[in-house]
Design an enzyme around this catalytic site. Structure first.
Site, PDB file in Angstrom:
ATOM      1  N   SER A  23      53.525 -78.231  54.986  1.00  0.00           N
ATOM      2  CA  SER A  23      54.201 -77.311  54.080  1.00  0.00           C
ATOM      3  C   SER A  23      54.771 -76.156  54.906  1.00  0.00           C
ATOM      4  O   SER A  23      54.448 -76.010  56.086  1.00  0.00           O
ATOM      5  CB  SER A  23      53.243 -76.774  53.006  1.00  0.00           C
ATOM      6  OG  SER A  23      52.213 -75.991  53.608  1.00  0.00           O
ATOM      7  N   TYR A  31      45.511 -82.929  70.288  1.00  0.00           N
ATOM      8  CA  TYR A  31      46.764 -82.256  69.939  1.00  0.00           C
ATOM      9  C   TYR A  31      47.456 -81.665  71.161  1.00  0.00           C
ATOM     10  O   TYR A  31      48.691 -81.570  71.190  1.00  0.00           O
ATOM     11  CB  TYR A  31      46.506 -81.193  68.875  1.00  0.00           C
ATOM     12  CG  TYR A  31      46.169 -81.787  67.519  1.00  0.00           C
ATOM     13  CD1 TYR A  31      47.129 -82.504  66.804  1.00  0.00           C
ATOM     14  CD2 TYR A  31      44.902 -81.661  66.972  1.00  0.00           C
ATOM     15  CE1 TYR A  31      46.839 -83.065  65.579  1.00  0.00           C
ATOM     16  CE2 TYR A  31      44.600 -82.231  65.735  1.00  0.00           C
ATOM     17  CZ  TYR A  31      45.566 -82.927  65.047  1.00  0.00           C
ATOM     18  OH  TYR A  31      45.272 -83.500  63.828  1.00  0.00           O
ATOM     19  N   LEU A  63      49.300 -72.590  49.695  1.00  0.00           N
ATOM     20  CA  LEU A  63      50.641 -72.128  49.341  1.00  0.00           C
ATOM     21  C   LEU A  63      51.718 -72.802  50.178  1.00  0.00           C
ATOM     22  O   LEU A  63      51.506 -73.155  51.335  1.00  0.00           O
ATOM     23  CB  LEU A  63      50.742 -70.609  49.510  1.00  0.00           C
ATOM     24  CG  LEU A  63      49.823 -69.756  48.629  1.00  0.00           C
ATOM     25  CD1 LEU A  63      50.090 -68.284  48.881  1.00  0.00           C
ATOM     26  CD2 LEU A  63      50.000 -70.092  47.150  1.00  0.00           C
ATOM     27  N   LEU A 122      46.503 -84.991  59.391  1.00  0.00           N
ATOM     28  CA  LEU A 122      46.967 -86.252  59.967  1.00  0.00           C
ATOM     29  C   LEU A 122      45.792 -87.207  59.897  1.00  0.00           C
ATOM     30  O   LEU A 122      44.687 -86.878  60.341  1.00  0.00           O
ATOM     31  CB  LEU A 122      47.398 -86.054  61.422  1.00  0.00           C
ATOM     32  CG  LEU A 122      47.439 -87.304  62.317  1.00  0.00           C
ATOM     33  CD1 LEU A 122      48.507 -88.272  61.848  1.00  0.00           C
ATOM     34  CD2 LEU A 122      47.675 -86.923  63.775  1.00  0.00           C
ATOM     35  N   HIS A 168      48.877 -79.798  57.536  1.00  0.00           N
ATOM     36  CA  HIS A 168      47.562 -79.743  56.906  1.00  0.00           C
ATOM     37  C   HIS A 168      46.647 -80.860  57.385  1.00  0.00           C
ATOM     38  O   HIS A 168      45.453 -80.632  57.613  1.00  0.00           O
ATOM     39  CB  HIS A 168      47.706 -79.847  55.378  1.00  0.00           C
ATOM     40  CG  HIS A 168      48.372 -78.677  54.753  1.00  0.00           C
ATOM     41  ND1 HIS A 168      47.682 -77.583  54.272  1.00  0.00           N
ATOM     42  CD2 HIS A 168      49.687 -78.406  54.523  1.00  0.00           C
ATOM     43  CE1 HIS A 168      48.539 -76.704  53.769  1.00  0.00           C
ATOM     44  NE2 HIS A 168      49.760 -77.182  53.909  1.00  0.00           N
TER      45      HIS A 168
END
Length: 253
Positions: A93, A164, A107, A120, A118
């Site tokens: 988002s 990551y 939000l 994976l 958010h």
């Protein structure tokens, strides 16, 4: 055109040696990447629940939150489907601050230039195949086509930081968000895109971009499947670096 002349176009010709029952049937695409929608929410949550609850005891997004983001910003999600079955996904988002706060969990800020990733997750039967790094690589390439995106951020537990990092994310520091006794590291990825691609992305409907990504993904997947699991993320990062070096620096848009 006479009816006799139109018959070949109205009725397919069958080879005498091939019976109608043995004709080739239409099949779903072997591999497909597309944005998710609310109809995918249950499949998404089932994969997420299995992947996270056994490890941390909770999910990044619950079912109602999955539906919430897939309704507000489906274009910031990506699902990997094989023969119509969801095997991996990312949900994101928009966010409008330098660092993540508690509000970022629920939000969507349409005016923000940051994409908050958010979650994976990969279906359990498709793990250890390099699908996580491939999907992340493809998602980051997709973000480079969105004119308003300047970076991607996420929060993860410490044991996931190396994963990551191999996808190009850099550590920003300790995240201010805590969930029960869990603490997180905040990471970011600067989104640098091809200026012309960004400027014309809406006009061309991503058709050219999608074709390019498809070819690059096939190449990456074929390489990763031949490697050991430890090497797969390193190969994905190397290909990402090579792609960035071959493209011009982005212009302000």
């Amino acid at each position: 055109m006479s009816l006799v002349g139109a018959l070949p176009f109205l009725k397919p010709r069958l080879s005498p040696s091939v019976s109608p029952g043995r004709q080739r049937r239409h099949t779903l695409p072997a591999s497909e990447f597309r944005p998710l929608n609310t109809q995918d929410a249950i499949s998404v949550f089932e994969i997420e629940k299995e992947a996270f609850i056994s490890v941390s005891g909770d999910c990044p997004l619950h079912l109602d939150e999955v539906r919430h983001f897939l309704m507000l910003c489906p274009e910031l999600s990506m699902g990997w489907f094989e023969e119509g079955r969801l095997v991996a996904f990312i949900i994101g988002s928009q966010w409008d601050q330098d660092r993540l706060t508690l509000d970022a969990l629920t939000l969507h800020k349409p005016k923000g230039s940051t994409v908050h990733i958010h979650v994976l997750a990969v279906h359990r039967t498709f793990r250890q195949q390099g699908k996580g790094p491939i999907l992340m690589w493809r998602y980051l390439q997709y973000l480079r086509c969105l004119p308003y995106v300047r970076r991607a951020v996420l929060m993860c537990e410490d044991f996931l930081v190396p994963f990551y990092q191999k996808s190009g994310f850099k550590v920003q520091g300790r995240c201010s968000i805590t969930v029960a006794s869990l603490t997180f590291t905040e990471m970011q990825y600067p989104v640098r895109g091809h200026a012309l691609m960004r400027r014309n992305s809406e006009a061309i409907g991503f058709s050219q971009t999608a074709l390019l990504l498809e070819k690059q993904t096939q190449r990456l997947e074929s390489v990763l499947l031949l490697e050991e699991p430890i090497q797969r993320s390193e190969t994905a990062l190397l290909l990402e670096e090579q792609t960035q070096r071959t493209e011009p620096e982005p212009a302000d848009v």
